[in-house]
Motif scaffolding. Structure first.
Motif, short mmCIF file in Angstrom:
data_model
loop_
_atom_site.label_atom_id
_atom_site.label_comp_id
_atom_site.label_asym_id
_atom_site.label_seq_id
_atom_site.Cartn_x
_atom_site.Cartn_y
_atom_site.Cartn_z
N VAL A 135 0.84 -1.20 0.00
CA VAL A 135 0.00 0.00 0.00
C VAL A 135 0.88 1.25 0.00
N TYR A 136 0.44 2.26 -0.70
CA TYR A 136 1.12 3.56 -0.75
C TYR A 136 2.65 3.45 -0.83
N GLU A 147 -0.24 2.75 7.74
CA GLU A 147 -0.72 2.95 6.37
C GLU A 147 -1.69 1.86 5.90
N ARG A 191 -5.05 2.83 7.14
CA ARG A 191 -5.59 3.95 6.34
C ARG A 191 -6.11 3.45 5.00
N PHE A 192 -5.39 2.52 4.39
CA PHE A 192 -5.81 1.96 3.10
C PHE A 192 -7.16 1.24 3.24
N LEU A 193 -7.32 0.49 4.32
CA LEU A 193 -8.56 -0.26 4.54
C LEU A 193 -9.75 0.64 4.83
N THR A 194 -9.52 1.66 5.66
CA THR A 194 -10.64 2.44 6.20
C THR A 194 -10.84 3.79 5.52
N GLY A 195 -9.78 4.29 4.86
CA GLY A 195 -9.84 5.63 4.30
C GLY A 195 -9.74 6.71 5.35
N LYS A 196 -9.32 6.34 6.57
CA LYS A 196 -9.23 7.29 7.68
C LYS A 196 -7.81 7.37 8.22
N GLU A 197 -7.45 8.55 8.72
CA GLU A 197 -6.15 8.75 9.37
C GLU A 197 -6.29 8.39 10.86
#
Length: 317
Positions: A119-120, A134, A137-143
């Motif tokens: 990811v990223y 990261e 974040r990739f899974l949830t779209g949240k920081e």
């Protein structure tokens, strides 16, 4: 929801990966997290309770140990598998395990990204703690801000070691003290013993009532010879180490697992950085000072004891 994290080593790297588990618990309340870890570090998860199941990997058994871990992993079908180690051996484990979604951190090495989705990848050079977040974040779209959950309230944590007389020594028996962790495994990380001796003199001259405890492995015992210290090298398991560090007024040392543990325990920590990449491995949780020789990181011994004492004194006050 069943999640598998593969991050078997090492001490400091695991401490910097634990916020991933805390973030997953926030993102998916009630999820079950299993964590693959080398046997020597399994006790860490008595300190960090977000891993519900610990799968130990005895690397001394070589190939047999690898297949033993694989056999254990394959008993469960996971919803998500995260390879936070990012090496070929961990990617092979992730690839062969049963899982619906399989992700790796930015900066995967040894061509492991051929097996597991990285990811990223553009964030390969970011700080290690943030890099381990990261995949979440990739899974949830949240920081998610880096956080850890800690458990050190069990009375067993208080035991440091048996004394020469055979009696148990408890962390609670220590007075107000500074903890020094002078010994680092990586090349170019060690601030000299002479510098630590100078620092000890500075501390004791200004704060004579403050005890100074030296922590390290059994092989480190006796390396620092001073009447002004309590040498506990080799006398603490990981739980005892956590108990001691949680009570320290300040911790001082190099870029080591013990120092990163002190930081996440929110013990004021003075890191003396040498040749390791301060941008990648510096802490992100706790109260800390970072010292580095900006002219040449390899010349760690040019960091003056007086400069370290200045930072130590800030936290003592």
């Amino acid at each position: 929801m069943k999640i598998l994290i593969i991050k078997p080593s090492s001490f400091g790297d695991i401490v910097q990966a634990v916020p991933c588990a805390a973030a997953l618990k926030k993102a998916y309340p009630g999820c079950e997290i299993s964590w693959v870890v080398f046997k020597q570090w399994e006790e860490l998860f008595e300190i960090f309770p977000d891993a519900d199941h610990v799968i130990t990997w005895d690397r001394k058994k070589g190939v047999k140990g690898f297949f033993s871990v694989l056999k254990e992993i394959k008993k469960t079908e996971f919803d998500v598998i995260m390879d936070l180690q990012g090496l070929m051996r961990s990617a092979i484990l992730a690839k062969m395990a049963k899982g619906k979604v399989k992700l790796g951190v930015p900066g995967m090495k040894e061509f492991s990204n051929i097996l597991i989705k990285e990811v990223y990848p553009e964030n390969a050079k970011i700080n290690a703690t943030m890099r381990n977040l990261e995949p979440v974040r990739f899974l949830t779209g949240k920081e998610f801000a880096p956080e850890v959950n800690i458990k050190i309230n069990d009375p067993a944590f208080a035991v440091i070691a048996g004394s020469d007389s055979g009696e148990a020594v408890h962390a609670g028996s220590l007075g107000r003290f500074a903890a020094l962790m002078p010994f680092a495994r990586g090349k170019g990380k060690d601030w000299s013993i002479e510098n630590y001796l100078a620092l000890i003199k500075l501390i004791k001259s200004k704060y004579p009532q403050l005890d100074i405890v030296v922590l390290g492995s059994k092989n480190d015992f006796g390396k620092i010879k001073s009447d002004n210290i309590k040498d506990l090298c080799g006398m603490t398991n990981l739980k005892g180490l956590a108990a001691v560090l949680s009570k320290a007024s300040v911790a001082v040392g190099a870029d080591t697992g013990s120092m990163h543990l002190a930081s996440v325990l929110r013990t004021p920590s003075v890191f003396i950085f040498g040749d390791s990449d301060i941008n990648e491995t510096s802490p992100r949780i706790g109260n800390f000072s970072l010292l580095v020789n900006n002219e040449n990181r390899k010349e760690i011994n040019k960091i003056k004891p007086e400069d370290v004492f200045t930072e130590v004194e800030k936290w003592i006050k």
